[in-house]
Scaffold this active site. Sequence first.
Site, PDB file in Angstrom:
ATOM      1  N   ARG A 181       0.854  -1.198   0.000  1.00 36.50           N
ATOM      2  CA  ARG A 181       0.000   0.000   0.000  1.00 36.50           C
ATOM      3  C   ARG A 181       0.884   1.240   0.000  1.00 36.50           C
ATOM      4  O   ARG A 181       1.684   1.419   0.925  1.00 36.50           O
ATOM      5  CB  ARG A 181      -0.868   0.032   1.268  1.00 36.50           C
ATOM      6  CG  ARG A 181      -1.658  -1.256   1.520  1.00 36.50           C
ATOM      7  CD  ARG A 181      -3.107  -1.097   1.128  1.00 36.50           C
ATOM      8  NE  ARG A 181      -3.822  -2.364   1.225  1.00 36.50           N
ATOM      9  CZ  ARG A 181      -4.922  -2.544   1.944  1.00 36.50           C
ATOM     10  NH1 ARG A 181      -5.419  -1.539   2.646  1.00 36.50           N
ATOM     11  NH2 ARG A 181      -5.535  -3.700   1.943  1.00 36.50           N
ATOM     12  N   GLU A 207       1.015   4.069   1.185  1.00 33.05           N
ATOM     13  CA  GLU A 207       0.438   4.967   2.193  1.00 33.05           C
ATOM     14  C   GLU A 207       1.279   6.235   2.261  1.00 33.05           C
ATOM     15  O   GLU A 207       2.471   6.186   2.510  1.00 33.05           O
ATOM     16  CB  GLU A 207       0.424   4.302   3.579  1.00 33.05           C
ATOM     17  CG  GLU A 207      -0.232   2.927   3.646  1.00 33.05           C
ATOM     18  CD  GLU A 207      -1.755   2.979   3.589  1.00 33.05           C
ATOM     19  OE1 GLU A 207      -2.311   4.077   3.415  1.00 33.05           O
ATOM     20  OE2 GLU A 207      -2.369   1.904   3.701  1.00 33.05           O
ATOM     21  N   ARG A 213       0.728   3.041  12.694  1.00 31.15           N
ATOM     22  CA  ARG A 213      -0.015   1.827  12.354  1.00 31.15           C
ATOM     23  C   ARG A 213      -0.067   1.532  10.853  1.00 31.15           C
ATOM     24  O   ARG A 213      -0.787   0.639  10.419  1.00 31.15           O
ATOM     25  CB  ARG A 213      -1.426   1.893  12.943  1.00 31.15           C
ATOM     26  CG  ARG A 213      -2.217   3.088  12.526  1.00 31.15           C
ATOM     27  CD  ARG A 213      -3.569   3.161  13.211  1.00 31.15           C
ATOM     28  NE  ARG A 213      -4.442   4.033  12.469  1.00 31.15           N
ATOM     29  CZ  ARG A 213      -4.330   5.358  12.453  1.00 31.15           C
ATOM     30  NH1 ARG A 213      -3.406   5.956  13.163  1.00 31.15           N
ATOM     31  NH2 ARG A 213      -5.144   6.088  11.723  1.00 31.15           N
ATOM     32  N   HIS A 214       0.680   2.285  10.057  1.00 34.87           N
ATOM     33  CA  HIS A 214       0.701   2.047   8.612  1.00 34.87           C
ATOM     34  C   HIS A 214       2.089   1.669   8.113  1.00 34.87           C
ATOM     35  O   HIS A 214       3.062   2.361   8.378  1.00 34.87           O
ATOM     36  CB  HIS A 214       0.245   3.301   7.855  1.00 34.87           C
ATOM     37  CG  HIS A 214      -1.224   3.546   7.948  1.00 34.87           C
ATOM     38  ND1 HIS A 214      -1.774   4.398   8.867  1.00 34.87           N
ATOM     39  CD2 HIS A 214      -2.259   3.027   7.257  1.00 34.87           C
ATOM     40  CE1 HIS A 214      -3.093   4.399   8.738  1.00 34.87           C
ATOM     41  NE2 HIS A 214      -3.421   3.578   7.770  1.00 34.87           N
ATOM     42  N   GLU A 232      -8.191  -0.977  14.690  1.00 37.56           N
ATOM     43  CA  GLU A 232      -8.668  -1.935  13.688  1.00 37.56           C
ATOM     44  C   GLU A 232      -7.568  -2.953  13.362  1.00 37.56           C
ATOM     45  O   GLU A 232      -6.471  -2.588  12.982  1.00 37.56           O
ATOM     46  CB  GLU A 232      -9.051  -1.168  12.419  1.00 37.56           C
ATOM     47  CG  GLU A 232      -9.442  -2.072  11.278  1.00 37.56           C
ATOM     48  CD  GLU A 232      -9.401  -1.363   9.932  1.00 37.56           C
ATOM     49  OE1 GLU A 232      -9.703  -0.156   9.867  1.00 37.56           O
ATOM     50  OE2 GLU A 232      -9.054  -2.037   8.943  1.00 37.56           O
ATOM     51  N   SER A 283     -10.493  -6.193   8.464  1.00 40.71           N
ATOM     52  CA  SER A 283     -11.721  -5.888   7.730  1.00 40.71           C
ATOM     53  C   SER A 283     -12.219  -7.190   7.146  1.00 40.71           C
ATOM     54  O   SER A 283     -11.419  -8.074   6.828  1.00 40.71           O
ATOM     55  CB  SER A 283     -11.475  -4.925   6.572  1.00 40.71           C
ATOM     56  OG  SER A 283     -11.216  -3.652   7.075  1.00 40.71           O
ATOM     57  N   ARG A 317      -0.245  -5.339  12.961  1.00 33.20           N
ATOM     58  CA  ARG A 317      -1.130  -4.654  13.920  1.00 33.20           C
ATOM     59  C   ARG A 317      -1.525  -5.591  15.045  1.00 33.20           C
ATOM     60  O   ARG A 317      -1.522  -5.215  16.208  1.00 33.20           O
ATOM     61  CB  ARG A 317      -2.383  -4.152  13.215  1.00 33.20           C
ATOM     62  CG  ARG A 317      -2.098  -2.935  12.378  1.00 33.20           C
ATOM     63  CD  ARG A 317      -3.357  -2.127  12.213  1.00 33.20           C
ATOM     64  NE  ARG A 317      -3.139  -1.104  11.206  1.00 33.20           N
ATOM     65  CZ  ARG A 317      -4.109  -0.405  10.657  1.00 33.20           C
ATOM     66  NH1 ARG A 317      -5.367  -0.638  10.994  1.00 33.20           N
ATOM     67  NH2 ARG A 317      -3.834   0.522   9.774  1.00 33.20           N
TER      68      ARG A 317
HETATM   69  P1  AMO Z   1      -8.239  -3.626   4.688  1.00 31.24           P
HETATM   70  O1  AMO Z   1      -7.787  -2.710   3.613  1.00 31.24           O
HETATM   71  O2  AMO Z   1      -9.065  -3.025   5.769  1.00 31.24           O
HETATM   72  O3  AMO Z   1      -9.102  -4.819   4.076  1.00 31.24           O
HETATM   73  O4  AMO Z   1      -6.985  -4.330   5.327  1.00 31.24           O
HETATM   74  C1  AMO Z   1      -7.155  -5.399   6.245  1.00 31.24           C
HETATM   75  C2  AMO Z   1      -6.288  -5.197   7.462  1.00 31.24           C
HETATM   76  O5  AMO Z   1      -4.938  -5.015   7.095  1.00 31.24           O
HETATM   77  C3  AMO Z   1      -4.288  -4.127   7.994  1.00 31.24           C
HETATM   78  N1  AMO Z   1      -3.759  -2.986   7.250  1.00 31.24           N
HETATM   79  C4  AMO Z   1      -2.527  -2.470   7.416  1.00 31.24           C
HETATM   80  N2  AMO Z   1      -1.536  -2.814   8.256  1.00 31.24           N
HETATM   81  C5  AMO Z   1      -0.385  -2.113   8.175  1.00 31.24           C
HETATM   82  N3  AMO Z   1      -0.176  -1.100   7.317  1.00 31.24           N
HETATM   83  C6  AMO Z   1      -1.151  -0.726   6.458  1.00 31.24           C
HETATM   84  N4  AMO Z   1      -0.911   0.258   5.572  1.00 31.24           N
HETATM   85  C7  AMO Z   1      -2.390  -1.422   6.487  1.00 31.24           C
HETATM   86  N5  AMO Z   1      -3.548  -1.332   5.785  1.00 31.24           N
HETATM   87  C8  AMO Z   1      -4.360  -2.291   6.269  1.00 31.24           C
HETATM   88  C9  AMO Z   1      -5.315  -3.712   9.010  1.00 31.24           C
HETATM   89  C10 AMO Z   1      -6.613  -3.962   8.283  1.00 31.24           C
HETATM   90  O6  AMO Z   1      -7.672  -4.199   9.168  1.00 31.24           O
HETATM   91  N6  AMO Z   1      -9.557  -7.152   1.327  1.00 31.24           N
HETATM   92  C11 AMO Z   1      -9.875  -6.576   2.621  1.00 31.24           C
HETATM   93  C12 AMO Z   1     -10.023  -7.656   3.679  1.00 31.24           C
HETATM   94  C13 AMO Z   1     -11.232  -8.546   3.493  1.00 31.24           C
HETATM   95  O7  AMO Z   1     -12.352  -7.989   3.396  1.00 31.24           O
HETATM   96  O8  AMO Z   1     -11.077  -9.776   3.475  1.00 31.24           O
HETATM   97  C14 AMO Z   1      -8.751  -5.617   3.019  1.00 31.24           C
HETATM   98  O9  AMO Z   1      -7.667  -5.660   2.522  1.00 31.24           O
HETATM   99  O10 AMO Z   1      -5.178  -4.586  10.125  1.00 31.24           O
END
Ligand code: AMO
Length: 446
Positions: free
Chosen positions: A220, A222, A228-229, A369, A372, A420
């Site tokens: 990602r 970001e 947390r990212h 979180e 998801s 996380r």
């Molecule tokens: P989502 O985008 O919410 O859902 O990501 C799922 C989980 O991944 C973690 N997360 C991250 N951890 C660290 N750095 C980041 N940049 C980051 N972005 C997300 C979080 C988050 O809850 N396809 C859907 C999942 C599904 O519906 O099965 C998805 O990717 O813990």
Amino acid sequence: MTTPTDTPAQSQTPAQTLPRTFIRDLGGLAGQEVRLRGMILSRRDLGGLQFVTLRDGSGAVQGVGDGLELNLPLPESSVEIVGTVTPHPKREGEVEVRMQAMRLISAAAEATPVELPKLNRVHPDTLLNHRAVTVRGLKERAALRVQAELLAGFREALNGMGFTEISTPKIVEAGAEGGANLFTVDYFGEPAYLAQSPQLYKQMMVGAFERVFEVAPVFRGEQHNTSRHLTEYLSLDAELGFIDSEEDVMDVETEVLRQMLARVAQRCAPELTLLGATLPQVPERIPRIPLLEARALVEREFGHAVGGKDLDPEGERLLGEYYAREHGSEFVFVTRFPRVARPFYTYPEGEVDGVPLTRGFDLLLRGLEITSGGQRIHDPQMLAESIEAYGLNPDSLRGYAEVFRYGMPPHGGFAIGAERLTALLLGLSNVRMARAFPRDRTRLQP
Ligand code: AMO
């Protein structure tokens, strides 16, 4: 270079034929002679008395030498020690090793840039700049050890529930999650992307195996540098067919988490003690609250009004606080997310006050979180409409959308961010410390 002299006792004695013992196994061996191999975490020579802390892959132990004729090598040198296991004079229930001999296996050429036993005094940026060596610190590696058990627990739980492990492409033609955080790759002159999630592929594989999971990094771009990212993180994904609703998915995730945490409790007691971590209980049924009600709740209970389409980080924190206090649960599912806050594949579910909702949920742990998930659209017509409603290019989703025309059962799944989860369980203040070599907006090294 410091070369310790071997003591004569070490040359051709039976000690040399001793098999290697790992530090973790020393507890029950008081009185016995052992041969250890490891790296010197720290050492002191107090006028003839030598103290070393030896670290191997399984643990760390103090070695004491009395008048050994050797120059202690630099920390992080690899050595072999022969000695006798004795009860630790000060620490009840622990042992130390009275060293008879130490042999240098591989000398460190230089002192480490920061002292590994004192990492708690070092700025996190410095720790990360020298991560290749600071990751050897006892607490830093303990966090990763716990994570390894979480992953093993994830696999074990899902395998036990009839899921099949899959491996899907990380170079893709289209993003799965929407948003502007796609990394572009030059794919032989054409743009391709790094996968944000295995989402579309895990759904397709439901058609083959019905129940699937994947453990793999996702990417990602970001822009924000938060605690947390990450720009590359480990996604623990699961997807299952023949569900009645997203409630079934939440039940599965609850059971998976229960087994993951049970495994960590059973196998990581030393790491948890070292990190001062207390694992949360996974309740029989994790409380579930629709997002719109959650927003109303934090406003009513804490006077915190949330703008936008989601819960903001402060709203999540307060909701976590409320459920821990009022319901004794450090976990809470937030359900029925509005459509605008969810990707196109999420199953729509009615509306409240003109706000179209979905069968998508998040799971919060300790106010943050970690997951998801939700039920997905499996009807081809509904999917085509959703792709259009979200303004997506149907052509880039062709391969995905096609499979629904050939028949798909109702299905859903979830993804846990491994870093996380690890950070929250262990009380680490930053997800970077839950990854061996974190990647963020400004970090590609080491
Ligand atoms: P989502 O985008 O919410 O859902 O990501 C799922 C989980 O991944 C973690 N997360 C991250 N951890 C660290 N750095 C980041 N940049 C980051 N972005 C997300 C979080 C988050 O809850 N396809 C859907 C999942 C599904 O519906 O099965 C998805 O990717 O813990």
